[in-house]
Design an enzyme around this catalytic site. Structure first.
Site, PDB file in Angstrom:
ATOM      1  N   SER A 167      81.567  11.393 -19.037  1.00 46.37           N
ATOM      2  CA  SER A 167      82.220  10.513 -18.064  1.00 46.37           C
ATOM      3  C   SER A 167      81.200   9.840 -17.154  1.00 46.37           C
ATOM      4  CB  SER A 167      83.220  11.313 -17.226  1.00 46.37           C
ATOM      5  OG  SER A 167      82.581  12.409 -16.635  1.00 46.37           O
ATOM      6  N   HIS A 199      85.541   8.023 -23.825  1.00 41.59           N
ATOM      7  CA  HIS A 199      85.820   8.727 -22.568  1.00 41.59           C
ATOM      8  C   HIS A 199      87.328   8.867 -22.364  1.00 41.59           C
ATOM      9  CE1 HIS A 199      85.785   8.790 -17.917  1.00 41.59           C
ATOM     10  NE2 HIS A 199      85.838  10.000 -18.413  1.00 41.59           N
ATOM     11  N   GLU A 231      88.312   4.937 -22.340  1.00 42.73           N
ATOM     12  CA  GLU A 231      87.183   4.003 -22.183  1.00 42.73           C
ATOM     13  C   GLU A 231      86.310   4.123 -23.433  1.00 42.73           C
ATOM     14  OE1 GLU A 231      86.074   3.278 -17.523  1.00 42.73           O
ATOM     15  OE2 GLU A 231      85.448   5.179 -18.386  1.00 42.73           O
ATOM     16  N   ASN A 276      85.212   5.411 -13.233  1.00 43.36           N
ATOM     17  CA  ASN A 276      84.611   6.344 -12.284  1.00 43.36           C
ATOM     18  C   ASN A 276      83.555   5.700 -11.395  1.00 43.36           C
ATOM     19  OD1 ASN A 276      86.251   8.414 -12.981  1.00 43.36           O
ATOM     20  ND2 ASN A 276      84.788   9.441 -14.320  1.00 43.36           N
TER      21      ASN A 276
END
Ligand code: TC6
Length: 698
Positions: free
Chosen positions: A409, A430, A442, A480
């Site tokens: 991540s 991800h 992702e 993120n």
């Protein structure tokens, strides 16, 4: 020809033919009306069957057309209600033969027919509420007359479709047991013989006597969010009960016209197309074909690995789940089995299906087991050394065509790929936790990832039932990396004296599924601490509040420890504010005020929401400018599907556009003067778009 006509021994079979999904644009409406009128004049035709082929009866009104208002949008004559009235009033019986998608206006067309025959693969529903509108072509008037007011309102408010068998059970259609069109032709012939043209418009929509006079008010009170579309759906169904059919129909169409231009509907229409656009990879040649993926290995049988394995098994893939030792693997298998057992207990799956799925799940403790798989998804501990070791071995043991994916991540995918002799075959996948539930995936494109590998990853995401979004390599990728700025603002607000639950409350009232502090409690505050440490180790020296570290120092890691920014009921996991956290936050704010010479001030919801959401949009604009995201709408898809951003607000980039970029800059200028104001340096792309009077999502 949008409508194909085939006359079979007295029955005219009209087949809608507007790829890809038979959506009703003006041309299809005109053509259907003309075809219907034509077959009505033919003496040899005694009945009509209307079908759409095997995959899509119809996906409803053309969303593009009514969203953009092109060719007069939904109000251009003949409107869909006009065409449906033709069907309803037809002089000869009309039978809908429904296979595949029959949604929105598609179902409304079928409801306008005198009989409906459905194949088992039928998917019948009125999902308009998900676009911020209501079924505007008679759906709110005819469905309650077909299946009862309660069941109809349930379908209309949830937007959830039913399959062929359920449709038959509800009395919406007759289930076909053989060839759908032949069955429908047989029904049509019988109807012609009997002269049977049952019209839903002639029935009454009635609530059961025991429903109570305030039934509709109770439905309004029970809404999770009283948004315009669900409120209008209730109002229209009420009109079906209280008004004559024609007046109810008019009321419904008026409500549709009002709804289609609301900000909520505009955002939801945008989100619909944004999700489909995200599937496209810019610059990819149409000759690039995805590879077939049938056998997958998942490395790491922890929560994430077991979740990914479940998703792959559910999609019909053969899966090998690996961990370092048998105990680790069996723990993962036990978790997966428990999930399936729960589904069986709740009646969502039968035992045979559970066994079939578990039969596709295999286990191993040695990476050599990956020798014959098409794809490996590594979901091991988030540590560069650990991941590089795994990839070094995989490179040796896997076949030359195998794709090696990491679920990292935050780590640098290129540094993981570089350890192998095949960086072109390395990609990031991800997943978001819990993997079986979260729709977002992702798909991280490394510097060397081959187009074919990227295309395979995107095709796989669709097969897994995920919404794949392509992201470039950077710390945190799209979601993120942006959330870090959102959290930074949330913590700064605490520095300035706002309590965590006040920050969450403001954002949740605005529409976020969960405020940032509740979100961190769910993700784990120790995880957040590790991510911050990782960023610092990479040289990120930008200031951060010390408040989250103080929370971690108390062992308050979040839901998993029963305490974080909140305290959690051990049985229900319900959150409650905690006086200990409030006291800690107040003492913390006092220290910050002394250190920075801050004077006390009241910070209201408006500022909380603006600071947190514009931090997202500003970072989104930065990564868009850097080419990490392909387009602003992809960023919105990430936030709508992975971070609980409310769909009716379109996503952080769409939201910034809705405020007007000049206003966004003005707000940021104001924040620049405040505490830790240096974070309000607008991203260059934001400046550029604002000064050109443009939009981020254009
Ligand atoms: C309504 O009916 C209101 C009536 C009242 C009127 C007064 N219109 O999703 P996919 C396109 S409101 C236009 O990738 P799938 C889609 O954009 C409508 N375009 O395929 C995509 O185009 P692209 C109520 C539409 O197999 C392509 O078709 N109906 C429409 O995964 C393929 O789509 C709905 O809300 C449309 N209605 O899923 C249903 N539908 O290739 C909305 C699809 O250029 N649609 N397209 O990107 C869906 O739920 C799904 O698309 C699906 C097919 C289940 C039909």
């Amino acid at each position: 020809m949008p409508v194909h006509i085939d006359i079979r021994d007295g029955v005219a079979v009209l087949t809608l033919n507007r790829p890809p999904v038979n959506s009703f644009d003006l041309a299809l409406r005109r053509d259907l009306r003309a075809a219907l009128a034509m077959v009505m004049t033919k003496p040899e035709v005694e009945a009509v069957v209307l079908t759409g082929g095997t995959r899509h009866f119809s996906a409803g009104a053309d969303i593009e057309e009514f969203a953009s208002g092109t060719r007069g949008g939904a109000t251009a004559v003949p409107t869909l209600p006009d065409v449906i009235t033709d069907l309803d009033q037809a002089a000869k019986p009309v039978v809908a033969a429904i296979a595949g998608t029959c949604l929105g206006g598609g179902l409304e067309v079928a409801l306008g027919c005198h009989h409906r025959v459905v194949a088992a693969n039928g998917t019948l529903g009125l999902p308009e509420v998900k676009l911020g509108i209501l079924p505007g072509a008679g759906g709110t008037q005819r469905l309650p007359r077909a299946i009862g007011v309660k069941a109809a309102l349930d379908m209309i408010l949830s937007g959830t479709p039913v399959n062929g068998a359920k449709a038959a059970k509800l009395g919406l259609a007759t289930l076909s047991t053989g060839d759908l069109v032949e069955d429908a032709v047989a029904v049509a012939r019988q109807a012609a013989r009997d002269g049977a043209k049952p019209r839903l418009s002639l029935l009454r929509a009635e609530l059961p006597a025991d429903a109570g006079a305030d039934w509709f008010q109770r439905q309004i009170d029970g809404l999770k969010r009283p948004l315009p579309a669900p409120l209008a759906c209730i109002e229209a169904v009420r009109a079906a009960v209280e008004l004559p059919f024609s007046q109810g129909l008019q009321r419904e169409f008026n409500l549709f016209r009002e709804l289609v231009v609301t900000p909520e509907s505009k955002a939801l229409q945008y989100a619909f197309f944004a999700e489909r656009r995200a599937a496209r990879i810019d610059g990819l040649s149409p000759d690039v074909q995805p590879r077939a993926i049938e056998r997958v290995a998942v490395i790491g049988a922890g929560t994430m690995g077991a979740g990914i394995a479940t998703v792959a098994v559910n999609a019909g893939l053969e899966v090998i789940l690996l961990d370092r030792d048998e105990t680790g693997v069996q723990k993962g298998v036990a978790g997966i089995t428990k999930g399936y057992d729960a589904a069986v207990a709740k009646g969502r799956m039968d035992g045979a299906e559970r066994d079939r799925r578990l039969g596709r799940l295999h286990t191993a403790t040695d990476l050599a087991a990956c020798a014959a798989v098409d794809l490996v998804i590594e979901a091991a501990f988030e540590d560069m050394g650990v991941k590089q070791d795994i990839f070094r071995t995989l490179d040796k043991v896997c076949g030359p065509d195998a794709i090696l994916a990491s679920n990292t991540s935050t780590l640098d995918l290129d540094a993981i790929a570089a350890i192998t002799s095949r960086p072109q075959s390395v990609v990031g996948l991800h997943f978001f936790s819990p993997a079986p539930v979260m729709r977002l995936l992702e798909v991280v494109r490394g510097a060397e990832t081959a187009p074919e590998v990227l295309a395979t990853a995107m095709a796989l995401s669709r097969k897994l039932g995920k919404v794949g979004v392509v992201a470039g390599v950077c710390n945190g990728f799209i979601g993120n990396r942006m959330v870090e700025e959102y959290l930074r603002q949330a913590y700064f607000l605490v520095d300035e004296g706002v309590l965590p639950w006040q920050v969450d409350g403001a954002l949740e009232r605005w529409g976020m599924a969960m405020g940032p502090f509740a979100m961190m409690d769910l993700a784990g505050n120790d995880i957040g601490r590790a991510i911050r440490a990782g960023r610092k180790a990479l040289g990120d020296e930008r200031p951060y509040s010390t408040f989250p570290d103080k929370i971690c120092a108390l062992g308050r890691f979040g839901q998993k420890t029963g305490k974080g920014y909140y305290q959690y009921d051990p049985a229900t996991r319900a959150r409650e504010t905690d006086p200990e956290v409030d006291a800690l936050a107040q003492a913390h704010a006092k220290e910050v005020a002394q250190e920075f010479g801050l004077s006390p001030r009241v910070i209201g919801d408006e500022e909380i929401v603006a600071r947190c959401l514009l931090a997202l949009a500003n970072e989104g604009a930065a990564l868009l400018g850097e080419g990490i995201a392909q387009r602003a709408s992809d960023i919105d898809v990430v936030y709508l599907n992975g971070y609980g951003f409310p769909a009716h607000k379109g996503g952080p980039m769409f939201h910034a556009d809705s405020l007007g970029l000049e206003n966004v800059l003005r707000l940021m200028e104001g924040f620049l003067e405040g505490y830790q104001g240096q974070f309000w340096k607008p991203a260059p792309l934001l400046w550029e778009k604002a000064s050109a009077g443009g939009r981020l999502t254009a």
